[in-house]
Design a protein around this motif. Structure first.
Motif, PDB file in Angstrom:
ATOM      1  N   ALA A 101      34.862  63.797  24.299  1.00 22.38           N
ATOM      2  CA  ALA A 101      33.553  63.220  23.583  1.00 22.38           C
ATOM      3  C   ALA A 101      32.231  64.158  23.685  1.00 22.38           C
ATOM      4  CB  ALA A 101      33.408  61.944  24.056  1.00 22.38           C
ATOM      5  N   ARG A 102      31.712  64.024  22.626  1.00 18.92           N
ATOM      6  CA  ARG A 102      30.571  64.835  22.663  1.00 18.92           C
ATOM      7  C   ARG A 102      29.337  64.094  23.261  1.00 18.92           C
ATOM      8  NH1 ARG A 102      33.689  67.168  19.898  1.00 18.92           N
ATOM      9  NH2 ARG A 102      33.297  69.006  18.608  1.00 18.92           N
ATOM     10  N   GLN A 103      29.367  64.155  24.583  1.00 19.89           N
ATOM     11  CA  GLN A 103      28.541  63.426  25.553  1.00 19.89           C
ATOM     12  C   GLN A 103      26.849  64.225  25.600  1.00 19.89           C
ATOM     13  OE1 GLN A 103      30.167  61.825  29.289  1.00 19.89           O
ATOM     14  NE2 GLN A 103      32.204  62.963  28.733  1.00 19.89           N
ATOM     15  N   LEU A 104      25.910  63.234  25.992  1.00 17.10           N
ATOM     16  CA  LEU A 104      24.803  63.521  26.023  1.00 17.10           C
ATOM     17  C   LEU A 104      24.380  63.040  27.484  1.00 17.10           C
ATOM     18  CD1 LEU A 104      22.844  62.923  22.846  1.00 17.10           C
ATOM     19  CD2 LEU A 104      23.865  65.173  23.445  1.00 17.10           C
ATOM     20  N   THR A 105      23.355  63.789  27.943  1.00 17.54           N
ATOM     21  CA  THR A 105      22.797  63.291  29.251  1.00 17.54           C
ATOM     22  C   THR A 105      21.356  63.069  29.048  1.00 17.54           C
ATOM     23  OG1 THR A 105      24.436  64.349  31.125  1.00 17.54           O
ATOM     24  CG2 THR A 105      21.986  63.659  31.625  1.00 17.54           C
ATOM     25  N   PHE A 106      20.698  61.757  29.208  1.00 18.13           N
ATOM     26  CA  PHE A 106      19.508  61.561  28.660  1.00 18.13           C
ATOM     27  C   PHE A 106      18.250  61.498  30.086  1.00 18.13           C
ATOM     28  CE2 PHE A 106      19.730  59.939  24.413  1.00 18.13           C
ATOM     29  CZ  PHE A 106      21.226  59.711  24.298  1.00 18.13           C
ATOM     30  N   GLY A 107      17.000  62.049  29.755  1.00 19.27           N
ATOM     31  CA  GLY A 107      16.125  61.598  30.765  1.00 19.27           C
ATOM     32  C   GLY A 107      15.765  60.296  31.120  1.00 19.27           C
ATOM     33  N   SER A 108      14.930  60.076  31.974  1.00 17.70           N
ATOM     34  CA  SER A 108      14.496  58.465  32.427  1.00 17.70           C
ATOM     35  C   SER A 108      13.310  58.284  31.272  1.00 17.70           C
ATOM     36  CB  SER A 108      13.785  58.556  33.474  1.00 17.70           C
ATOM     37  OG  SER A 108      12.863  59.338  33.811  1.00 17.70           O
ATOM     38  N   GLY A 109      12.768  58.983  30.407  1.00 19.20           N
ATOM     39  CA  GLY A 109      11.883  58.474  29.278  1.00 19.20           C
ATOM     40  C   GLY A 109      10.637  58.401  29.664  1.00 19.20           C
ATOM     41  N   THR A 110       9.759  58.826  28.525  1.00 17.75           N
ATOM     42  CA  THR A 110       8.179  58.762  28.679  1.00 17.75           C
ATOM     43  C   THR A 110       7.826  58.026  27.780  1.00 17.75           C
ATOM     44  OG1 THR A 110       8.184  61.208  29.461  1.00 17.75           O
ATOM     45  CG2 THR A 110       6.017  60.257  28.560  1.00 17.75           C
ATOM     46  N   GLN A 111       6.850  56.814  28.032  1.00 22.59           N
ATOM     47  CA  GLN A 111       5.970  55.806  27.475  1.00 22.59           C
ATOM     48  C   GLN A 111       4.933  56.371  26.899  1.00 22.59           C
ATOM     49  OE1 GLN A 111       7.372  52.589  26.578  1.00 22.59           O
ATOM     50  NE2 GLN A 111       5.835  52.874  24.862  1.00 22.59           N
ATOM     51  N   LEU A 112       4.846  56.553  25.596  1.00 21.82           N
ATOM     52  CA  LEU A 112       3.461  57.196  25.152  1.00 21.82           C
ATOM     53  C   LEU A 112       2.761  55.945  24.566  1.00 21.82           C
ATOM     54  CD1 LEU A 112       1.937  59.483  23.781  1.00 21.82           C
ATOM     55  CD2 LEU A 112       3.159  59.339  21.797  1.00 21.82           C
ATOM     56  N   THR A 113       1.561  55.920  24.955  1.00 22.94           N
ATOM     57  CA  THR A 113       0.363  55.266  24.749  1.00 22.94           C
ATOM     58  C   THR A 113      -0.477  55.673  23.828  1.00 22.94           C
ATOM     59  OG1 THR A 113       0.868  53.460  26.553  1.00 22.94           O
ATOM     60  CG2 THR A 113      -1.171  53.210  25.465  1.00 22.94           C
ATOM     61  N   VAL A 114      -1.024  55.217  22.537  1.00 26.25           N
ATOM     62  CA  VAL A 114      -1.944  55.790  21.531  1.00 26.25           C
ATOM     63  C   VAL A 114      -3.222  54.750  21.844  1.00 26.25           C
ATOM     64  CG1 VAL A 114      -2.486  56.937  19.681  1.00 26.25           C
ATOM     65  CG2 VAL A 114      -0.299  57.105  20.484  1.00 26.25           C
ATOM     66  N   LEU A 115      -4.331  55.381  22.201  1.00 25.09           N
ATOM     67  CA  LEU A 115      -5.515  54.780  22.369  1.00 25.09           C
ATOM     68  C   LEU A 115      -6.392  54.883  21.202  1.00 25.09           C
ATOM     69  CD1 LEU A 115      -6.483  55.837  26.134  1.00 25.09           C
ATOM     70  CD2 LEU A 115      -5.212  53.460  25.257  1.00 25.09           C
ATOM     71  N   PRO A 116      -6.878  53.806  20.458  1.00 22.36           N
ATOM     72  CA  PRO A 116      -7.932  54.039  19.502  1.00 22.36           C
ATOM     73  C   PRO A 116      -9.160  54.631  19.701  1.00 22.36           C
ATOM     74  CG  PRO A 116      -7.875  51.642  20.385  1.00 22.36           C
ATOM     75  CD  PRO A 116      -6.931  52.461  21.250  1.00 22.36           C
TER      76      PRO A 116
END
Lengths: 116, 113
Positions: A101-116
């Motif tokens: 199978a074509r597997q991927l390994t993912f990172g733990s993620g980055t939450q992006l907040t955009v401030l007005p």
């Protein structure tokens, strides 16, 4: 083995400012690299990918990423943040295993907040 | 528009229940995957399948099993649900000719009480 490290679990930028999300990888084979985005209460959506060829990859919504082999990096950038860019972003690398199978390994993620 | 459809967006189950999470794709993809997503841990691979009736364990298969009787459908089974299986579950698929580009479902948020 293949792995991905995303530096910074949370990143905040002002609207109109540069977005830079960092991803470093390790891979024993030529890497295939990906960025996915997840909006609240949704699945992940492919932003862009690098497999071979040009090292600067352009994706959807004005994002781009550059594959730098010497730095083992694949950072995601966007020149000017928009409020709609607020989401969680995941970096991923092709995973080589004994399976077919074509597997991927993912990172733990980055939450992006955009401030007005 | 091509899709991966997960049968439920939200589920609440009791400890000890047998739970079925269903995933259907309409892209004729060979490869299908089940991940769980928890804050700070990213996506962790539970099981995957590269063909009908073929299945392989991922990184965290304990407490789970899977079934793939038809190419388009990949089911995740929690044999006896426990509270530590409360999580977001994501199904994904990719074809042998799509260069690893995954299509994800919208996810099932499972709460075990």
């Amino acid at each position: 083995a293949q792995s991905v490290t995303q530096l910074g679990s949370h990143v905040s930028v002002s609207e109109g400012a540069l977005v830079l999300l960092r991803c470093n990888y390790s891979s024993s084979v030529p890497p295939y690299l990906f960025w996915y985005v997840q909006y609240p209460n949704q699945g992940l959506q492919l932003l862009l990918k690098y497999t071979t060829g040009a090292t600067l990859v352009k994706g959807i919504n004005g994002f781009e990423a550059e594959f730098k082999k010497s730095e083992t990096s694949f950072h995601l950038t966007k020149p000017s943040a928009h409020m709609s860019d607020a989401a969680e972003y995941f970096c991923a690398v092709r995973r080589i295993s004994s399976g077919s199978a074509r597997q991927l390994t993912f990172g733990s993620g980055t939450q992006l907040t955009v401030l007005p | 528009d091509v899709k991966v459809t997960q049968s439920s967006r939200y589920l609440v189950k009791r400890t000890g229940e047998k739970v079925f999470l269903e995933c259907v794709q309409d892209m004729d993809h060979e490869n299908m995957f089940w991940y769980r997503q928890d804050p700070g841990l990213g996506l962790r691979l539970i099981y995957f399948s590269y063909d009908v009736k073929m299945k392989e364990k991922g990184d965290i298969p304990e407490g789970y099993s899977v079934s793939r009787e038809k190419k388009e459908r990949f089911s995740l089974i929690l044999e006896s649900a426990s509270t530590n299986q409360t999580s977001m579950y994501l199904c994904a698929s990719t074809g042998d000719r799509t260069n690893y580009g995954y299509t994800f479902g919208s996810g099932t948020r499972l709460t075990v009480v």
